[in-house]
Design a protein around this motif. Structure first.
Motif, PDB file in Angstrom:
ATOM      1  N   LEU A  74       9.867 -97.309 -26.096  1.00  0.00           N
ATOM      2  CA  LEU A  74      10.072 -97.886 -27.411  1.00  0.00           C
ATOM      3  C   LEU A  74      10.622 -96.834 -28.373  1.00  0.00           C
ATOM      4  CD1 LEU A  74       6.819-100.014 -27.675  1.00  0.00           C
ATOM      5  CD2 LEU A  74       9.116-100.805 -27.130  1.00  0.00           C
ATOM      6  N   LEU A  75      10.345 -95.564 -28.057  1.00  0.00           N
ATOM      7  CA  LEU A  75      10.914 -94.435 -28.775  1.00  0.00           C
ATOM      8  C   LEU A  75      11.562 -93.483 -27.778  1.00  0.00           C
ATOM      9  CD1 LEU A  75       8.248 -93.384 -31.461  1.00  0.00           C
ATOM     10  CD2 LEU A  75      10.378 -94.636 -31.844  1.00  0.00           C
ATOM     11  N   HIS A  76      12.525 -92.711 -28.283  1.00  0.00           N
ATOM     12  CA  HIS A  76      13.147 -91.664 -27.462  1.00  0.00           C
ATOM     13  C   HIS A  76      12.966 -90.333 -28.177  1.00  0.00           C
ATOM     14  CE1 HIS A  76      15.975 -89.524 -24.912  1.00  0.00           C
ATOM     15  NE2 HIS A  76      16.561 -89.088 -26.027  1.00  0.00           N
ATOM     16  N   ARG A  77      12.506 -89.318 -27.444  1.00  0.00           N
ATOM     17  CA  ARG A  77      12.267 -87.996 -28.042  1.00  0.00           C
ATOM     18  C   ARG A  77      13.414 -87.061 -27.706  1.00  0.00           C
ATOM     19  NH1 ARG A  77       9.629 -82.972 -26.881  1.00  0.00           N
ATOM     20  NH2 ARG A  77       8.380 -82.208 -28.644  1.00  0.00           N
ATOM     21  N   ASN A  78      13.986 -86.461 -28.760  1.00  0.00           N
ATOM     22  CA  ASN A  78      15.038 -85.466 -28.586  1.00  0.00           C
ATOM     23  C   ASN A  78      14.372 -84.106 -28.423  1.00  0.00           C
ATOM     24  OD1 ASN A  78      17.129 -83.595 -28.881  1.00  0.00           O
ATOM     25  ND2 ASN A  78      18.302 -84.973 -30.218  1.00  0.00           N
ATOM     26  N   ASP A  79      14.399 -83.563 -27.213  1.00  0.00           N
ATOM     27  CA  ASP A  79      13.704 -82.300 -26.932  1.00  0.00           C
ATOM     28  C   ASP A  79      14.314 -81.115 -27.675  1.00  0.00           C
ATOM     29  OD1 ASP A  79      11.867 -83.487 -25.223  1.00  0.00           O
ATOM     30  OD2 ASP A  79      13.205 -83.319 -23.492  1.00  0.00           O
ATOM     31  N   ARG A  80      15.573 -81.216 -28.060  1.00  0.00           N
ATOM     32  CA  ARG A  80      16.231 -80.087 -28.719  1.00  0.00           C
ATOM     33  C   ARG A  80      15.679 -79.840 -30.115  1.00  0.00           C
ATOM     34  NH1 ARG A  80      22.555 -80.539 -29.386  1.00  0.00           N
ATOM     35  NH2 ARG A  80      21.842 -82.122 -30.879  1.00  0.00           N
ATOM     36  N   ASP A  81      15.544 -80.911 -30.908  1.00  0.00           N
ATOM     37  CA  ASP A  81      15.065 -80.701 -32.285  1.00  0.00           C
ATOM     38  C   ASP A  81      13.747 -81.420 -32.574  1.00  0.00           C
ATOM     39  OD1 ASP A  81      15.814 -83.315 -32.388  1.00  0.00           O
ATOM     40  OD2 ASP A  81      17.407 -83.052 -33.871  1.00  0.00           O
ATOM     41  N   LYS A  82      13.114 -81.952 -31.504  1.00  0.00           N
ATOM     42  CA  LYS A  82      11.799 -82.594 -31.604  1.00  0.00           C
ATOM     43  C   LYS A  82      11.823 -83.872 -32.455  1.00  0.00           C
ATOM     44  CE  LYS A  82       9.787 -78.893 -29.739  1.00  0.00           C
ATOM     45  NZ  LYS A  82      10.401 -78.614 -28.430  1.00  0.00           N
ATOM     46  N   SER A  83      12.979 -84.453 -32.673  1.00  0.00           N
ATOM     47  CA  SER A  83      13.063 -85.682 -33.466  1.00  0.00           C
ATOM     48  C   SER A  83      12.903 -86.902 -32.562  1.00  0.00           C
ATOM     49  CB  SER A  83      14.414 -85.744 -34.194  1.00  0.00           C
ATOM     50  OG  SER A  83      15.475 -85.830 -33.257  1.00  0.00           O
ATOM     51  N   TYR A  84      12.705 -88.051 -33.193  1.00  0.00           N
ATOM     52  CA  TYR A  84      12.536 -89.306 -32.449  1.00  0.00           C
ATOM     53  C   TYR A  84      13.542 -90.342 -32.968  1.00  0.00           C
ATOM     54  CZ  TYR A  84       8.064 -87.469 -30.804  1.00  0.00           C
ATOM     55  OH  TYR A  84       7.087 -86.708 -30.216  1.00  0.00           O
ATOM     56  N   CYS A  85      13.948 -91.224 -32.071  1.00  0.00           N
ATOM     57  CA  CYS A  85      14.780 -92.358 -32.458  1.00  0.00           C
ATOM     58  C   CYS A  85      14.315 -93.580 -31.666  1.00  0.00           C
ATOM     59  CB  CYS A  85      16.265 -92.077 -32.211  1.00  0.00           C
ATOM     60  SG  CYS A  85      16.684 -91.819 -30.472  1.00  0.00           S
ATOM     61  N   LEU A  86      14.812 -94.746 -32.042  1.00  0.00           N
ATOM     62  CA  LEU A  86      14.413 -95.963 -31.337  1.00  0.00           C
ATOM     63  C   LEU A  86      14.857 -95.914 -29.881  1.00  0.00           C
ATOM     64  CD1 LEU A  86      15.279 -98.647 -34.046  1.00  0.00           C
ATOM     65  CD2 LEU A  86      13.098 -97.515 -33.617  1.00  0.00           C
ATOM     66  N   GLY A  87      13.995 -96.416 -29.003  1.00  0.00           N
ATOM     67  CA  GLY A  87      14.266 -96.365 -27.580  1.00  0.00           C
ATOM     68  C   GLY A  87      14.985 -97.592 -27.047  1.00  0.00           C
ATOM     69  N   PRO A  88      15.422 -97.546 -25.778  1.00  0.00           N
ATOM     70  CA  PRO A  88      16.197 -98.639 -25.185  1.00  0.00           C
ATOM     71  C   PRO A  88      15.440 -99.956 -25.064  1.00  0.00           C
ATOM     72  CG  PRO A  88      15.578 -97.008 -23.525  1.00  0.00           C
ATOM     73  CD  PRO A  88      15.255 -96.420 -24.849  1.00  0.00           C
ATOM     74  N   LYS A  89      14.111 -99.896 -24.939  1.00  0.00           N
ATOM     75  CA  LYS A  89      13.337-101.136 -24.828  1.00  0.00           C
ATOM     76  C   LYS A  89      13.422-101.967 -26.102  1.00  0.00           C
ATOM     77  CE  LYS A  89      11.172-101.549 -20.796  1.00  0.00           C
ATOM     78  NZ  LYS A  89      11.254-102.773 -19.968  1.00  0.00           N
TER      79      LYS A  89
END
Length: 206
Positions: free
Chosen positions: A10-25
């Protein structure tokens, strides 16, 4: 909680800058929700019929939190077109769709919205008395027209959709570059647009 939402996609975590965005589900669930909204399911084939006839973009707007929100959009068949995405929201005081909704709204609500108006283009109506006169004309003829009030070079027409007990729900709008759609073509289109909006209103219980 965040880790659980990531695991559920439901969320996607960007490992580079530790941010989150909406996930594919959520993208998938959004399409499922859209397909199960009664008004959208009922309106889409009718909107497509108008689009196929005119070749121009057709949009279903719904009143939501002082905005008109795009619930469905059928793209123009022509290269130069007016593009709107599902979920886009626009002010009520600029453009045919917004004016159409305000024309059938509560007077206090209307006056509050007019206070927010500012010139997006040279055609945007910002004067209170001119705006109220325009809304009265919309109620008299049953549809709204905009000549570049929100976007220069675009003409749009909108017809209201109602829900019980005859409250404004939203509108159906056809928009095109002014070089392709004129007032005569709009006048010929209005009866069918009114018929379609009446059918959608009936589906909502009117």
């Amino acid at each position: 909680m965040l880790n659980s939402l990531v695991a559920l996609k439901l969320l996607h975590r960007n490992d580079r800058d530790k941010s989150y965005c909406l996930g594919p589900k959520l993208y998938h669930y959004g399409f499922l929700a859209k397909d199960n909204i009664s008004v959208v399911k009922h309106a889409y084939p009718l909107m497509k019929r108008i689009r196929d006839k005119t070749k121009e973009a057709v949009t279903l707007y719904v009143l939501e939190n002082d905005y008109r929100v795009c619930y469905e959009h059928v793209e123009s068949l022509l290269f130069m077109s007016c593009v709107v995405r599902v979920g886009d929201r626009f002010p009520l005081w600029a453009g045919a769709g917004g004016k159409c909704i305000l024309a059938y709204s509560d007077e206090t609500y209307v006056l509050n919205e007019i206070e927010k108006a500012y010139p997006i283009t040279g055609a945007t109506i910002t004067d209170r008395e001119s705006f109220l006169s325009e809304l009265a004309s919309i109620r008299e003829r049953g549809y709204a027209i905009s000549h570049g009030e929100r976007e220069e070079g675009v003409i749009s027409v909108a017809v209201p959709i109602f829900e019980p007990p005859h409250r404004i729900f939203g509108c159906l709008s056809v928009a095109a570059p002014t070089v392709r759609l004129d007032e005569k073509a709009i006048e010929e289109l209005i009866p069918e647009l009114k018929d379609i909006c009446s059918r959608i209103s009936m589906n909502l219980g009117i």
